[in-house]
Design an enzyme around this catalytic site. Structure first.
Site: not given
Length: 377
Positions: A238-239, A281
């Site tokens: 996950d960004i 994301e």
């Protein structure tokens, strides 16, 4: 029926009359055998939808059937592309590292090749285009150049390498040409079908696989791993603070971060691994036949590569980091029964990474997998 076809048929009838019964029988037995071979080739190509596997199958089929020492295919990358690329679609051919093996769609060569039911030699091309160097073709020293057509669109260019002499010379007979055109027709249809699947299962922005395709492949891999006792690793990324990129710099910046991170992930894994855009994301990576230590090493390498990358958007430096969670299927230690459960384990570990300060990797141990962690998904 055209005059030339009538003359050819008359010639063939005359030839048949001059043949002995044994010769005629042998010729028709060969034709029957070759038709059976084409049927087997059709079955083989139609049963393969994995793009890289299909290309490899086409290359080896052509090499075997045409007795050549190498083969390669320039193909269109996608519907919006403006060039044919060789990439890794070759075997038994020596490439020059100084040459870019790309053929633009507006190239005069494409105009020459854009003719159905016809094959070309290097000499044919040189006669048509005497002033063009065409190193991306000539350097490969093809014995035959075969355009591949799907309906009215050329979707590839097949090159056959040096031909072996098995006692009857290396020249292609008219019968050989008919055979390679038949194979080319089957190959072009198979390439089109595989390309359609590839594109329909790929996220257009990041060029990674879509979530549903990832789950289908992971389910198949789990079944195989359970039967063979092999481990599989799954990573979920996950960004970190992704919303800030959209809020502070605009959605175009968010898209830039997504595509850049996707590219780093893809370049950090093996060809047999699979990366997908899980949603928003988030990304997932499947690592077949991979133990815990190796899966953690891959995840950490990706995290480190992204942290050290100099992201720059419209002249402004952008700091990007990711968090990750890793889970590994093991027949004895972690015999997960479904792809959904498997990914949820990695997701729980990812949640732990985010709660611990982000920009880190966490392994889904027994304590984490047994917990009632409520992830954001």
């Amino acid at each position: 029926m055209g005059r030339k076809k009538q003359e050819r048929n008359a010639f063939e009838l005359k030839a048949e009359k001059n043949e002995t019964v044994e010769e005629l029988t042998a010729r028709y037995e060969k034709r029957l055998y070759d038709l059976q071979q084409l049927l087997e080739i059709a079955r083989s190509l139609c049963s393969t939808l994995d793009y890289s596997t299909l290309i490899e199958s086409i290359l080896y089929t052509c090499m075997c059937q045409m007795r050549v020492l190498g083969a390669g295919i320039f193909v269109l990358d996608d519907f919006e592309t403006d060039s044919y690329n060789l990439s890794a679609n070759y075997t038994g051919m020596d490439l020059d590292s100084q040459i870019e093996y790309v053929i633009q769609m507006n190239s005069p060569l494409v105009a020459v090749l854009n003719e159905k039911d016809k094959v070309f030699t290097v000499r044919d091309i040189q006669k048509k285009l005497p002033d063009d160097k065409l190193d991306q073709i000539y350097s490969l020293k093809p014995s035959l150049i075969v355009p591949l057509f799907q309906k009215n669109r050329m979707n590839g260019i097949l090159l056959l390498g040096e031909r072996m002499d098995l006692g009857d010379g290396t020249a292609y007979t008219d019968y050989d040409i008919k055979q390679i055109l038949s194979i080319a027709s089957l190959a072009s249809m198979a390439i089109n079908n595989a390309a359609l699947l590839e594109r329909s299962s790929t996220d257009m922005m990041t060029k990674l696989k879509l979530k549903y395709y990832f789950f289908n492949q992971l389910t198949d891999r789990l079944d195989l791993a359970l039967a063979q006792g092999l481990p599989i690793g799954v990573i979920m990324f996950d960004i970190d603070h992704f919303k800030n990129f959209n809020d502070n710099y605009g959605h175009a910046c968010g898209d830039y971060v997504l595509t850049s991170v996707a590219r780093i992930i893809k370049n950090s894994i093996r060809s047999q691994d699979m990366a997908s855009r899980y949603g928003g994301e988030e990304f997932t990576v499947m690592l077949p036949n991979t133990l815990k230590e190796d899966a953690m090493q891959v995840a950490e390498r990706i995290r480190s590569n992204i942290e050290s990358m100099n992201f720059e958007y419209e002249g402004k430096k952008v700091k990007v980091t990711i968090s990750g969670g890793v889970s590994v299927f093991d027949k004895d230690e972690n015999p997960v029964s479904s792809a959904k459960e498997f990914v949820e384990q990695a997701d729980k570990a990812l949640y732990v990474s985010k709660c611990a300060g982000r920009n880190r990797i966490t392994y889904a141990d027994k304590e984490i997998t047994a917990s009632e962690i409520k992830t954001e998904n």
